[in-house]
Scaffold this active site. Sequence first.
Site, short mmCIF file in Angstrom:
data_model
loop_
_atom_site.label_atom_id
_atom_site.label_comp_id
_atom_site.label_asym_id
_atom_site.label_seq_id
_atom_site.Cartn_x
_atom_site.Cartn_y
_atom_site.Cartn_z
N GLY A 93 30.39 13.92 -0.46
CA GLY A 93 30.92 14.97 -1.20
C GLY A 93 29.67 16.14 -1.89
O GLY A 93 30.10 17.29 -1.99
N GLU A 131 27.46 7.84 -0.63
CA GLU A 131 27.24 7.96 1.51
C GLU A 131 27.18 9.61 1.70
O GLU A 131 28.46 10.42 2.22
CB GLU A 131 28.92 7.34 2.15
CG GLU A 131 29.47 8.03 1.49
CD GLU A 131 30.99 7.17 2.64
OE1 GLU A 131 31.24 6.34 3.13
OE2 GLU A 131 32.09 7.58 2.69
N PRO A 132 26.16 10.24 1.33
CA PRO A 132 26.65 11.48 1.03
C PRO A 132 25.91 12.15 2.66
O PRO A 132 25.53 11.09 3.72
CB PRO A 132 25.06 11.86 0.28
CG PRO A 132 24.33 10.96 1.25
CD PRO A 132 25.23 10.04 0.60
N GLY A 133 26.20 13.68 3.16
CA GLY A 133 25.61 14.11 4.37
C GLY A 133 24.73 15.83 4.29
O GLY A 133 23.52 15.20 4.31
N ARG A 154 30.66 27.11 11.00
CA ARG A 154 31.22 27.07 9.44
C ARG A 154 31.32 28.72 8.73
O ARG A 154 32.70 28.63 8.97
CB ARG A 154 29.93 26.72 7.96
CG ARG A 154 29.47 25.30 9.00
CD ARG A 154 27.83 24.68 7.61
NE ARG A 154 29.27 24.35 6.69
CZ ARG A 154 29.41 24.85 5.70
NH1 ARG A 154 28.71 26.02 4.91
NH2 ARG A 154 30.14 24.38 4.50
N TYR A 202 35.37 28.06 8.26
CA TYR A 202 35.67 27.99 6.62
C TYR A 202 35.20 29.29 5.30
O TYR A 202 34.79 29.08 4.29
CB TYR A 202 33.73 26.69 5.76
CG TYR A 202 34.99 25.65 6.49
CD1 TYR A 202 35.61 25.14 6.43
CD2 TYR A 202 33.55 24.99 6.82
CE1 TYR A 202 35.77 23.92 7.28
CE2 TYR A 202 32.88 23.78 6.99
CZ TYR A 202 34.96 23.44 7.48
OH TYR A 202 34.65 21.87 8.36
N CYS A 261 33.83 35.13 22.57
CA CYS A 261 34.97 36.14 22.95
C CYS A 261 36.39 36.06 22.13
O CYS A 261 36.89 35.30 22.25
CB CYS A 261 34.87 36.05 24.44
SG CYS A 261 33.98 36.00 25.48
N GLU A 262 36.03 35.80 20.59
CA GLU A 262 36.97 35.54 19.10
C GLU A 262 36.14 36.37 17.91
O GLU A 262 35.03 36.97 18.45
CB GLU A 262 37.02 34.62 18.79
CG GLU A 262 36.77 32.95 19.89
CD GLU A 262 38.27 32.48 19.67
OE1 GLU A 262 38.92 33.24 18.51
OE2 GLU A 262 38.59 31.84 20.32
N TYR A 322 26.70 20.05 9.75
CA TYR A 322 27.67 20.74 9.87
C TYR A 322 27.35 21.36 10.98
O TYR A 322 27.98 22.96 10.72
CB TYR A 322 28.63 20.93 9.38
CG TYR A 322 29.33 19.52 8.18
CD1 TYR A 322 29.76 18.88 9.20
CD2 TYR A 322 28.84 18.80 7.08
CE1 TYR A 322 29.87 17.08 8.11
CE2 TYR A 322 29.02 18.16 6.25
CZ TYR A 322 29.26 17.15 7.22
OH TYR A 322 29.74 16.10 6.41
C1 LIG Z 1 34.39 9.67 4.70
C2 LIG Z 1 33.60 10.10 4.22
N1 LIG Z 1 32.25 10.10 3.92
C3 LIG Z 1 31.16 10.65 3.81
C4 LIG Z 1 30.94 12.51 4.13
C5 LIG Z 1 30.44 13.03 3.52
O1 LIG Z 1 30.87 14.12 2.57
P1 LIG Z 1 29.09 15.21 2.39
O2 LIG Z 1 28.84 15.73 3.56
O3 LIG Z 1 30.43 16.57 1.93
O4 LIG Z 1 28.17 15.04 1.92
C6 LIG Z 1 32.07 12.42 4.86
C7 LIG Z 1 32.59 14.49 5.48
O5 LIG Z 1 33.52 14.78 5.90
C8 LIG Z 1 33.38 11.92 4.74
O6 LIG Z 1 34.39 12.34 5.25
#
Ligand SMILES: Cc1ncc(COP(=O)(O)O)c(C=O)c1O
Length: 415
Positions: free
Chosen positions: A226, A267-269, A306, A310, A336-337, A365
């Site tokens: 997050g 667990e960042p993405g 995005r 959002y 076409c939106e 994303y």
């Molecule tokens: C369970 C879980 N962990 C980690 C993430 C990664 O979130 P972010 O990309 O904001 O770090 C998500 C994203 O939706 C998630 O659903």
Amino acid sequence: MRPPSLKSSFQVNTLLEIANQFGTPTYVYDERIIRQQCQLLKKHLTGIHTRLLYAMKANSHPAILEIIRSEGFGIDAVSPGELYLAQKVGFSPEEILYTANNITDEEMHLTQKAGVLLNVGELSRLERFGQSYPGGDICIRLNPQIGSGHHEHVITAGKTTKFGIPVHEISKVLDIANRYHVRITGIHQHIGSGISSMKVLGEAIGVLLKHAADFPDLQFVNIGGGFNIPYHPDDTPIDFENFHTSIVSLLKDTNEKANQKLEYWFEPGRFLVAESGALLVRSNTIKEANGRTFAGTDSGMNQLIRPALYQAYHEIFNVSNAQASPSSYEIVGNICESGDIFAKNRSVQQIREGDILAIFDAGAYGIAMASIYNLRPFPAEVLIREDRSITCIRTRQSPEDLIHTMFASYFDDAS
Ligand SMILES: Cc1ncc(COP(=O)(O)O)c(C=O)c1O
């Protein structure tokens, strides 16, 4: 009017070279930035026993997974496809956590066959796990009832969310676990995506930690992902000093006070990959209408959703007219939106038909949420390696290839 700025470490000439060589639309990623973000996080987590996972949903290209794996991260997987790819790239079962979200029994069996720890957020799934795997190990996703995120669609804890088991239902979790002798080795939360307040994250972690003692077999607490990145020039990056005082110290103190050796997982993405990516698009139509100037491009919401989904801000820079004075544009796509808008009333250097625009912070994303709506194939993807060499990591698909792949069984049956 705010002047556009060139973000991250991207060079105008490199982006132009990539657009010329590989065409547009093309996603470009910079390996250096991915490694820099991985190392930044590791540096600020010293002093506690941690395990780092990458939420591969943010960008699951195998080349990116390999880079992040080499930085010592494991994987947060959420679907059979993600699990298969993570294994194919070489992550071992112990390095993968599978976070369930309304999964089927088949998916549950798949994780157990693979030897991967399952993270469940529903009592009924825990019950089914216990029935099928008595004595097994599991992780429980809890809802600390505090959520946060950059948009309501990505707040994943709190009173209205589908995710996790509310903390006040822990006694029910323990009843089920006891009945089937299931060992709860981990508890998990992920309160949302794009969290900028460390205070709110700290409060949610506090709720989780308060309950750690309820679980006799607990080995780790997963804090989730997050962490946000500064998309807008007014956004501030994560304040790691504050992160240390409000989060890392809290985790350290909890272990010391309770004399326990809990491992803390993250667990960042987005944080690892967002800033590494730019989407290169070509402006192909300039149109004046109702007092606005529309810059139409050869990409759209199907390739970077995005902004439409959002109302997310992405910095946009005209790499082929970098020195020109800015004016205001509606930068739109070819879908076409009416919602197919990358930016409204945005100040960008004068855009001419044929110019190449870079849409920054698109590494997370971006391609991961892309679709082939309007039957427009996926863009190409290119990686700038650490040594600055440039590799195509996904070739552009032609419309004909897309249609043959999609409808192969239909056409085969019909012929
Ligand atoms: C369970 C879980 N962990 C980690 C993430 C990664 O979130 P972010 O990309 O904001 O770090 C998500 C994203 O939706 C998630 O659903």
